[in-house]
Structure formats: C-alpha cells, structure tokens
Design a protein around this motif. Structure first.
Motif, mmCIF file in Angstrom:
data_model
loop_
_atom_site.group_PDB
_atom_site.id
_atom_site.type_symbol
_atom_site.label_atom_id
_atom_site.label_comp_id
_atom_site.label_asym_id
_atom_site.label_seq_id
_atom_site.Cartn_x
_atom_site.Cartn_y
_atom_site.Cartn_z
ATOM 1 N N ARG A 1 -4.597 4.926 1.758
ATOM 2 C CA ARG A 1 -4.020 3.777 1.747
ATOM 3 C C ARG A 1 -5.185 2.830 1.735
ATOM 4 O O ARG A 1 -5.417 1.909 1.222
ATOM 5 N N ARG A 2 -6.559 3.235 2.689
ATOM 6 C CA ARG A 2 -7.593 2.394 2.687
ATOM 7 C C ARG A 2 -8.348 2.131 1.544
ATOM 8 O O ARG A 2 -8.509 0.798 1.028
ATOM 9 N N ARG A 3 -8.293 3.211 0.463
ATOM 10 C CA ARG A 3 -8.969 3.011 -0.773
ATOM 11 C C ARG A 3 -8.079 2.470 -1.920
ATOM 12 O O ARG A 3 -8.701 1.751 -2.776
ATOM 13 N N PHE A 4 -6.961 2.930 -1.863
ATOM 14 C CA PHE A 4 -6.148 2.365 -3.068
ATOM 15 C C PHE A 4 -4.836 1.475 -2.785
ATOM 16 O O PHE A 4 -4.054 1.303 -3.814
ATOM 17 N N GLY A 5 -4.575 1.445 -1.500
ATOM 18 C CA GLY A 5 -3.542 0.529 -1.462
ATOM 19 C C GLY A 5 -2.180 1.330 -1.227
ATOM 20 O O GLY A 5 -1.899 2.398 -1.263
ATOM 21 N N GLU A 6 -1.204 0.443 -0.784
ATOM 22 C CA GLU A 6 0.183 1.133 -0.468
ATOM 23 C C GLU A 6 0.854 1.599 -1.479
ATOM 24 O O GLU A 6 1.476 2.756 -1.723
ATOM 25 N N THR A 7 0.641 0.995 -2.960
ATOM 26 C CA THR A 7 1.381 1.370 -4.033
ATOM 27 C C THR A 7 1.144 2.728 -4.402
ATOM 28 O O THR A 7 2.030 3.469 -4.801
ATOM 29 N N LEU A 8 -0.024 3.492 -4.235
ATOM 30 C CA LEU A 8 -0.261 4.794 -4.685
ATOM 31 C C LEU A 8 0.590 5.544 -3.710
ATOM 32 O O LEU A 8 1.189 6.781 -4.232
ATOM 33 N N LEU A 9 0.847 5.426 -2.632
ATOM 34 C CA LEU A 9 1.454 6.193 -1.405
ATOM 35 C C LEU A 9 2.770 5.920 -1.771
ATOM 36 O O LEU A 9 3.436 7.172 -2.012
ATOM 37 N N THR A 10 3.464 4.969 -2.101
ATOM 38 C CA THR A 10 4.715 4.792 -2.451
ATOM 39 C C THR A 10 4.933 5.618 -3.721
ATOM 40 O O THR A 10 6.140 6.224 -3.793
ATOM 41 N N ARG A 11 4.347 5.299 -4.780
ATOM 42 C CA ARG A 11 4.433 6.039 -6.130
ATOM 43 C C ARG A 11 4.398 7.509 -5.929
ATOM 44 O O ARG A 11 5.368 8.417 -6.482
ATOM 45 N N LEU A 12 3.397 8.095 -5.226
ATOM 46 C CA LEU A 12 3.289 9.442 -4.836
ATOM 47 C C LEU A 12 4.623 9.906 -4.011
ATOM 48 O O LEU A 12 5.167 10.903 -4.529
#
Lengths: 245, 500
Positions: B209-220
C-alpha cells in the motif's frame, strides 16, 4: 297578493328559460361582450353563451362584416387566453386582420375541410370539448335536426358556437338562440378629414329566443363597440321574411 | 453456488466492425486515427496493420514510414461504447447479466448458465465460434472472479478456463498488467523488478500500500476473490407491446372494441407507471386466413389516457375487416415519449393551447380527416400579403414577432387577386369607380396608396399599390394597381380583399 303572483310568474319564466337551454344566472361566468343596449334584448339581459348563434350573410362584403363583428365578440370570449376553432370548407378569412378586433390570431385553430358532412362531425366534436372558448363554422346548409344535435352538445359543454350561413339555398329554421345579420355601413370621420374611418355595421338581431329582436348601428373603434346614438333604442322589427320551400 | 464469470476481449473491435461493413478491407492494413495535441495518433489498427508492426498509439507519420500504403480512417468517438452495447445486448442469449467493460470488452455473469450449453468448455467454444463467424477476433476467459477471467483472457496462453477456486495458482505466473493496473504503477513495478504477480502477491499489504497505493491491493483482491467487484449490467427495455389471444375468432365490431379496450388498459397502466406516453401505435389483427389487418393512430402529444386513445381507435374500427375472424390482437407502441406532467390549476383560468382536452380533440379530428386539415397561423416578417402569415409547426409554436396593427389588412383575402375594371383620374389617385363581377361601385372614400414591393429574390414582377376604398353602400374593399403608370402599356387593377 299581486307581488306574490309576479314572483310566481318570474319563477315560472325562469323555469321555462332553463328548459329552453338558458343557464340560470350565476351558474356560468357571464361574458361581457360590451354590447350594452343589445344584450338587453336577450333574456336576463345576458349575452347567451353555450348556445348557437346564427349569422346570415349574402355577399362576400357581408361575410367580411360578419367576420369582423364576430372577431370583436370573440375578443371578450378569448380574454383569458382561450382558443377558438374555425371550421370551414372554403376559408377566405385572413387571420392577420383579426388582431385589429382585439384577438390574437394565433389563438385560432383553423380546420379546413372538403365536405360539409365532415364539418358537421367536427363541430359536434368541438362542442363536446369544454376547453374551447368558441367554435366558428362556415356552413351554408344545415337541417333542423342537425342543429338541434349541436345545440344539445353546446348546452352540455357550455361552448358557444357561431354558424356563418353564407347564401344558403334554403333559409330553413335551425335551433339557434339568436339569428343575426350584419351589413357594412359607410364609415364616418370627423368633418373634413379624408379617408376611411372605423368599421361600422348595421347589426340586425332578426330572431332571438325569448327576447326582443332589434336593429342597431355599431362602430368598432379603439378596441370597443360604440352603439351609435340615433339608433340606440331597440326597434321592434317585423319577423324576418322566410323563403318557403 | 459460487459465481462464474466470462470476459470477452475484442482485440480489434473497431477495425473488425469496419471490415464487416466493407469486406474489401479484409487484407488491407488500415488504421483509425485521431488528432492528439497536433499530431495524428493511431487509435486502432487491424490485424494486417499489426502484422506490419503498426500498433495503437503510434503516430500516423511513423506508421506510414513503415508501410506507405497504409489506409487511415477518421476515429469516431463513442463508437466502441455503441458497439459494445449492441454486442452486449446480443450476448443476453448466453446470460441475463451482461456488462460493458470499456474500451474493448464484455463481462458476463454466467453463474448457473454454462451447463445449458453442455459444460463450460462447450459454452466458451460456442461464444468463440459465433463471434469469429461474425468476423470479430475475440479472446475469452472464465474464472470465479472478474479479475481472474480478465487476466486469463488477456494474458493467459494455455487454456481460457480457470477451474473454480484455482485463480490464485493460475494468476501467479502472469505479468502484473493482468491485474488491470495503471501504467504508472506498472512502470514502478517493472523498475522494482516485479515481472510476475507471484513476486509480490505474498508481500505484506502495508508495504504494498505504501509503495503502490490502494489500487494495487484492490485489483489483487478482486482478481483473487477476496474482494467483491460489482458490474453494471445492460438493461434492455422490454417493448411496449400487448397481445390478446382469442379463444373464438372475433368477427364483430363490439368484439374488436372490447379487445382494444382491454389491450389499452394494460398498456396504459404500464406507460403510466413508467411516466411515458404514447405518440404512435399500431394495432395488428391476425386473421384466421393468415392475413394481418392494421390500424394506426397518432397523437399530437404523449398520452396514456385510455378513454382518449380508445376514441382514436374507435374511428379506425370501420376500416378493420375481420373476414372470417380475428384470432390474435397485438397492440404495439411504435413511438413513446415522456409525459409532461401538468400542474393542477389553483383557480380556473380559460384554458389555452396547452390544454390536454384541446390536444385530444385535435387528435380526434386528425384521425378522422387528416392532420393536414388543422392549421394555425403565425405572423411572418414579410410585407407581401400572401406571405405575411406562416403555418405554425405545432400548437406550442409561439409567434416570433407580434401581429402588426399599423397597416390595415382585410378580414377576407382572396386567394388570388381578381382583375377589375376601374376609372381612375390621375396617377397615384384611387379609382373613382370600379366594376367587380358586373356590379358598379362608386367610391366615396379611400385610403392609400400603400406600396408593397415584390420580394425580388423570390419572384420577379410588378409591385402593388394598395388602396382601401369604401363605396356608396359602405362596403369596404382592398384594391391594388399592379406596377407604375406608363405610357406604352395599360396597368391592371385588381381586387384582393374585403374589409369588415
């Protein structure tokens, strides 16, 4: 005692009037057409609405005068933005001219038909529609039965109908409340002024149900009727001569 | 039951559509291009162009350097959405829930649908065959989640179906772009050496989350099925149509009346709840002898008033010939519009042109004698008398300018002026007398002349000098003289109208 009798007679007269299609006073909104001495010829001194008025014309000049007189009457009917339907088989009226008689010409809806049979059907449909201010029809021939049918429809909806009978082959009686004849009169300007003055008509109320027929001379000037003084008193005329046949 | 999704990826959506319309483009490399900040960029390239190394995002100038004969077409904005909507509506045959996935895909919720085609494999095969038969180059994917299905359709290279619950293992070997990520995140992932989803899927969430933002976690999460993803399905309006089957063939007018009334009642109820009104409708009567009789009605404004519509149909009943009998009535609304709600008047003013009752009356008249019989006139800003009024386009049409009062006009206007014989003293004076239809009129008073010029850009000819005259009986006329007085030819006088 005598006053009691007079009351009874007045009550009976009213009853007869209501039977003949006149609404009691206060029942409907009174349309003030601005024809003070003429309206006195009608029962209750009220210009009858929700009935049929018949206008007889012989020549195009008379038709034009009748058209002008009718438009001037309609200005009172259409004051609150009402709509009139004009039904005809051979319409020559020019809408732009009606503005001079105090009506908005775009509030007329013209229905131009080919057959008189369709005209009758259309008038009846219009007279059944409460939203209209008035219905005008150009119709030479109409039988008593047909006119009666229209009169009943008009009484139901309280829409006033004007039937313009141009040169009918047979001047038969129809169920109209009033029969008019309007003819043009020479206009008059102040002494010494050249040109044509305000329209003047000789208005004859040939027949009126439960009222007094009469003759008047009218002028339409500055947006209102002016009854010319020398003929202001209603003259009781002979009943109109009818062609038999 | 677990959810199953199918994604369809149209690899050359726009170009395939173009090829379908113009089959001669099949083998020719062509692209769609648009102007982006002054340079022309390719927005879509067909298969033939791609085989030449031309890809989306390239400049047309570069592409032409690669392949000089490249055909360039103008991009049409919004075309993809329109195409996808139509294709999505067609896909309703496979599942009731279809969503558009811009710019080039469709998402189908196929939970509980695949077995109807004999299994998931056959189901996908059916979709693929149908689309390739249409000429669309598609790839499909099927999985428990939309994300996984999308990934396998775009980046999978073995088999498009991920078995239920297997999405984690299937996805780990794929490129991070399969997670539907922004280019910025992908670039950062690439810089940090994450070339596969497996390399970061098991990292602590806080670090990601710190490095790539919330979007990556949501998509994953969406791809792996840990997070819910919602789609907005295409909604198809059912047509406004009602059917009435008859046990016995209908042969009488009364029967037809009852049928129309019943159909209208059901239909108008539905129109009313949806706030719609009918403008045109067709009643189709299927007869026993396999013929169809039709009756059409139209209204001047949208209406769902049963009694009024019934009256309009009533006028048409005499034209419906039942012959041996009608066994099926179908009432179909061909044009529906939103109904304008009318506010109740607090006090009754005289109703105007907007009154519903008058509109209904005019509909009835139009139904009986034809709509062209009904006319309303508005002022036109022209002097020529015949053209000074124009027909109103509708009952709501308002005059652009006021009606003029400054120039007197006759109450009756002859459609064509009629020639008359006059005796006129000298130029510019009104006549002293005229003869019209064999009758002599002595003129006593006159006004004029009012000169009205012809509209020379429309028609040539003489101008008119109008006089308003009154004869000895007080009858008023509108006369005019055509053209100037000249020595060599006679000027004709005409009568054009009657004043009140």
């Amino acid at each position: 005692m005598t006053s009691g009798k007079a009351d009874i007679i007045a009550a009976l007269q009213k009853e007869i009037l209501s039977l003949q299609g006149y609404k009691a006073e206060g029942d409907t909104a009174v349309v003030n057409v601005g024809l003070e001495p003429i309206t006195r010829s009608f029962p209750n001194a009220v210009f009858p609405t929700g009935t049929i008025h018949e206008l007889l014309t012989e020549a195009p000049e008379h038709t034009a005068a009748s058209g002008g007189f009718m438009a001037a009457l309609l200005s009172a009917f259409m004051q609150q933005g009402g709509v009139c339907l004009w039904i005809s088989t051979s319409r020559r009226f020019f809408p732009a001219a009606f503005k001079a008689f105090g009506v908005e010409p775009d509030r007329f809806i013209f229905v131009d038909l080919h057959r008189e049979k369709e005209v009758l059907w259309t008038i009846e449909e219009c007279l059944k529609c409460r939203g209209l201010a008035a219905v005008i029809a150009d119709l030479a021939e109409i039988s008593f039965t047909q006119s009666r049918r229209l009169q009943l429809a008009a009484e139901q909806s309280n829409v006033t109908a004007f039937i313009l009978r141009t040169n009918p082959r047979k001047l038969n009686q129809i169920a109209s409340t009033a029969q008019w004849r309007i003819r043009p009169l020479p206009s008059q300007l102040e002494e010494g002024l050249p040109g044509v003055g305000f329209p003047r008509w000789k208005v004859e109320l040939l027949k009126v149900r439960n009222g007094q027929p009469g003759k008047w001379e009218l002028e339409w000037s500055l947006g209102q009727f002016v009854v010319l003084p020398e003929h202001a008193a209603p003259v009781i005329s002979d009943p109109p001569k009818r062609k038999v046949g | 039951m677990g959810k199953r999704y199918v994604t369809i990826w149209f690899r050359h959506l726009v170009t395939d559509w173009m090829t379908r319309r113009q089959p001669e483009l099949q083998e020719i490399p062509f692209v769609f291009a648009t102007n982006v900040h002054g340079r022309i960029e390719i927005t879509a390239a067909n298969k033939a162009a791609e085989s030449q190394g031309i890809v989306t995002g390239m400049r047309v100038a570069d592409a032409k350097a690669v392949f000089p004969a490249l055909k360039v077409l103008d991009n049409r904005p919004g075309l993809e959405q329109k195409l996808l909507k139509v294709l999505g509506e067609w896909c309703i045959r496979y599942t009731p829930v279809v969503a558009v996935d811009l710019p080039d895909g469709l998402i189908l919720d196929v939970s509980g649908c695949a077995h109807l085609w004999g299994g998931e494999h056959d189901y996908l095969k059916e979709i693929l065959t149908k689309f390739s038969a249409y000429g669309y180059d598609v790839r499909v994917g099927m999985a428990d989640t939309i994300g996984a299905a999308w990934a396998i359709a775009h980046y999978g290279n073995v088999y498009p179906v991920i078995a239920s619950g297997e999405q984690t293992t299937a996805l780990l070997s794929l490129h991070p772009a399969a997670l539907r990520l922004d280019t910025a995140i992908l670039v950062r992932l690439h810089k940090l050496g994450f070339h596969k989803i497996a390399s970061f899927a098991n990292m602590p969430r806080s670090a990601l989350r710190r490095r790539f933002g919330e979007t990556l976690l949501t998509r994953l999460g969406q791809a792996l099925g840990q997070e819910e993803e919602f789609i907005q399905p295409i909604y198809i309006n059912p047509p406004y149509q009602e059917r009435l089957n008859c046990l016995e063939p209908i042969r009488t007018a009364t029967g037809i009346e009852i049928a129309i009334e019943r159909l209208l009642q059901v239909l108008c109820k539905r129109l009313e709840t949806e706030g719609k009104g009918l403008r045109t409708a067709v009643l189709k009567c299927y007869r026993v002898d396999n013929k169809i009789v039709q009756a059409e009605i139209g209204t001047s404004r949208a209406s769902h008033h049963v009694a009024h519509l019934y009256k309009l149909f009533e006028l048409k009943i005499p034209s419906i010939e039942p012959a041996l009998g009608i066994e099926l009535f179908v009432l179909e609304v061909t044009k529906a519009e939103d109904v304008t709600q009318q506010q109740e008047e607090l006090w009754a003013a005289a109703p105007g042109l907007e009154e519903a009752g008058i509109a209904e009356l005019l509909d009835r008249i139009a139904g009986k004698v034809g709509a062209d019989a009904i006319r309303r006139f508005l002022p036109a800003e022209r002097y020529w008398p015949e053209r000074s009024i124009r027909l109103a386009a509708s009952m709501q049409d308002k005059p652009e300018s006021g009606w003029r009062l400054d120039r007197p006009r006759p109450v009756m206007l002859l459609p064509t002026p009629e020639a008359i014989e006059v005796t006129a003293p000298i130029p510019d004076y009104p006549p002293m007398l005229f003869r019209y239809r064999g009758k002599l009129h002595q003129i006593k008073k006159a006004d004029g002349p009012e000169r009205i010029e012809r509209e020379w850009w429309l028609d040539g000819g003489e101008h008119r000098d109008y006089y308003m005259v009154e004869d000895e009986a007080g009858q008023r006329y509108w006369l005019f003289r055509s053209g100037h007085y000249t020595a060599d030819h006679r000027h004709q006088w005409f009568i054009h109208g009657f004043f009140a």
